[in-house]
Write a protein that holds these residues in place. Structure first.
Motif, short mmCIF file in Angstrom:
data_model
loop_
_atom_site.label_atom_id
_atom_site.label_comp_id
_atom_site.label_asym_id
_atom_site.label_seq_id
_atom_site.Cartn_x
_atom_site.Cartn_y
_atom_site.Cartn_z
N ILE A 78 0.85 -1.20 0.00
CA ILE A 78 0.00 0.00 0.00
C ILE A 78 0.88 1.24 0.00
O ILE A 78 0.62 2.21 -0.74
N LEU A 79 1.90 1.25 0.81
CA LEU A 79 2.82 2.39 0.88
C LEU A 79 3.44 2.68 -0.48
O LEU A 79 3.54 3.83 -0.91
N LEU A 80 3.85 1.62 -1.17
CA LEU A 80 4.47 1.77 -2.50
C LEU A 80 3.44 1.98 -3.61
O LEU A 80 3.81 2.40 -4.70
N GLY A 81 2.20 1.67 -3.34
CA GLY A 81 1.19 1.72 -4.40
C GLY A 81 1.36 0.57 -5.39
O GLY A 81 1.20 0.72 -6.58
N LEU A 82 1.68 -0.59 -4.87
CA LEU A 82 1.92 -1.79 -5.68
C LEU A 82 0.76 -2.76 -5.51
O LEU A 82 0.48 -3.19 -4.39
N LEU A 83 0.10 -3.07 -6.61
CA LEU A 83 -1.07 -3.95 -6.58
C LEU A 83 -2.06 -3.48 -5.50
O LEU A 83 -2.54 -4.26 -4.68
N THR A 84 -2.33 -2.21 -5.54
CA THR A 84 -3.09 -1.55 -4.48
C THR A 84 -4.48 -2.13 -4.28
O THR A 84 -4.90 -2.40 -3.15
N ARG A 85 -5.21 -2.34 -5.36
CA ARG A 85 -6.58 -2.84 -5.20
C ARG A 85 -6.63 -4.24 -4.59
O ARG A 85 -7.35 -4.46 -3.62
N PRO A 86 -5.89 -5.22 -5.12
CA PRO A 86 -5.96 -6.55 -4.48
C PRO A 86 -5.41 -6.54 -3.05
O PRO A 86 -5.94 -7.22 -2.17
N THR A 87 -4.38 -5.74 -2.81
CA THR A 87 -3.82 -5.65 -1.47
C THR A 87 -4.84 -5.04 -0.51
O THR A 87 -5.02 -5.50 0.61
N ALA A 88 -5.51 -3.98 -0.96
CA ALA A 88 -6.53 -3.34 -0.12
C ALA A 88 -7.66 -4.31 0.20
O ALA A 88 -8.22 -4.28 1.31
N LEU A 89 -8.01 -5.16 -0.74
CA LEU A 89 -9.04 -6.17 -0.49
C LEU A 89 -8.61 -7.13 0.63
O LEU A 89 -9.38 -7.42 1.55
N VAL A 90 -7.38 -7.62 0.55
CA VAL A 90 -6.86 -8.53 1.58
C VAL A 90 -6.86 -7.83 2.94
O VAL A 90 -7.26 -8.41 3.95
N LEU A 91 -6.44 -6.57 2.98
CA LEU A 91 -6.41 -5.84 4.24
C LEU A 91 -7.81 -5.55 4.77
O LEU A 91 -8.04 -5.60 5.98
N ALA A 92 -8.75 -5.29 3.87
CA ALA A 92 -10.14 -5.08 4.30
C ALA A 92 -10.69 -6.34 4.95
O ALA A 92 -11.33 -6.28 6.02
N VAL A 93 -10.45 -7.49 4.34
CA VAL A 93 -10.92 -8.75 4.92
C VAL A 93 -10.25 -8.99 6.27
O VAL A 93 -10.90 -9.41 7.23
N THR A 94 -8.96 -8.70 6.35
CA THR A 94 -8.23 -8.85 7.61
C THR A 94 -8.86 -7.99 8.70
O THR A 94 -9.03 -8.43 9.85
N MET A 95 -9.25 -6.77 8.36
CA MET A 95 -9.87 -5.87 9.34
C MET A 95 -11.26 -6.34 9.74
O MET A 95 -11.63 -6.25 10.91
N VAL A 96 -12.01 -6.87 8.80
CA VAL A 96 -13.35 -7.41 9.14
C VAL A 96 -13.19 -8.56 10.14
O VAL A 96 -13.92 -8.63 11.14
N VAL A 97 -12.24 -9.45 9.88
CA VAL A 97 -12.01 -10.56 10.80
C VAL A 97 -11.60 -10.04 12.18
O VAL A 97 -12.12 -10.50 13.21
N ALA A 98 -10.71 -9.07 12.24
CA ALA A 98 -10.27 -8.50 13.52
C ALA A 98 -11.45 -7.85 14.26
O ALA A 98 -11.62 -8.05 15.47
N ILE A 99 -12.24 -7.09 13.53
CA ILE A 99 -13.39 -6.42 14.16
C ILE A 99 -14.37 -7.44 14.72
O ILE A 99 -14.79 -7.34 15.88
N VAL A 100 -14.73 -8.42 13.92
CA VAL A 100 -15.75 -9.39 14.32
C VAL A 100 -15.26 -10.31 15.44
O VAL A 100 -15.98 -10.57 16.40
N THR A 101 -14.02 -10.79 15.35
CA THR A 101 -13.55 -11.79 16.31
C THR A 101 -12.99 -11.19 17.60
O THR A 101 -13.01 -11.85 18.64
#
Length: 159
Positions: A78-101
Motif C-alpha cells: 500500500i505504501l508503495l502503491g503496488l497492486l493496491t486494489r488486491p492488497t486493499a481487499l486482503v487488508l479489508a478482509v483482515t480488518m473485518v475478521v479483527a473487528i468481528v472476532t
C-alpha cells in the motif's frame, strides 16, 4: 492490454490516494511487524499465535502468520502503491475478521478495546480498493510501462 490488469492497476489523476496510502501503509506495516517479528512491543509469531488460538482462531501460529503477513507486506505494498486494489481487499478482509472476532463485542471506543481503530483501517482499505493507488505509485509506473501512452485516469475512460 488485458482488461483485468488495466482495471487493477489504473488510478485517478489525483494525489488523494497517496495521502491515504502513506499513513495506512505505515500503520499496517507496524502492526504486522508486531505480529511477525515482535517489534514495537509486539509478541512475535509465537506469542501472537498463542493469543489467536486462545480466542478460537486456530491454528493460532498460522493465523498469526497470515494476519501479520497481510498487515506487514500489505502495508508495504500500500505504501508503495503496488497492486493496491488486491492488497486493499486482503487488508479489508483482515480488518473485518479483527473487528468481528476481537473488538465488536467491546463496543465502538478503542479505550474499551472496541472496533473504532479497526473500522478506520477498514475504511482506508475500502477507499483504496475503490480508488486505486493514484499518482506516485508503482501501479501507475507499471501501467505506463505496459502501455506507453497511458496517463493516470485514462484506463477508466477506455485508454
Amino acid at each position: 492490454m488485458n482488461t483485468l490488469i488495466s482495471k487493477t492497476l489504473s488510478s485517478p489523476v489525483s494525489f488523494a490516494p497517496l495521502a491515504l496510502r502513506v499513513p495506512a501503509g505505515i500503520i499496517f506495516m507496524a502492526h504486522g511487524a508486531q505480529k511477525l517479528f515482535g517489534w514495537f512491543g509486539g509478541y512475535g509469531l509465537e506469542g501472537t499465535g498463542k493469543w489467536m488460538a486462545s480466542i478460537g482462531l486456530e491454528p493460532g501460529y498460522l493465523m498469526a502468520m497470515m494476519a501479520g503477513g497481510a498487515e506487514f507486506f500489505g502495508g508495504l505494498f500500500i505504501l508503495l502503491g503496488l497492486l493496491t486494489r488486491p492488497t486493499a481487499l486482503v487488508l479489508a478482509v483482515t480488518m473485518v475478521v479483527a473487528i468481528v472476532t476481537v473488538h465488536l463485542d467491546k463496543g465502538l471506543f478503542i479505550s474499551n478495546g472496541g472496533y473504532e481503530f479497526g473500522l478506520a483501517l477498514l475504511a482506508m482499505s475500502v477507499s483504496l480498493l475503490v480508488s486505486g493507488a493514484g499518482r506516485l505509485s508503482v501501479d501507475s509506473l507499471l501501467m505506463k510501462k505496459m502501455h506507453p501512452h497511458y496517463k493516470a485516469g485514462a484506463a477508466r475512460q477506455g485508454l
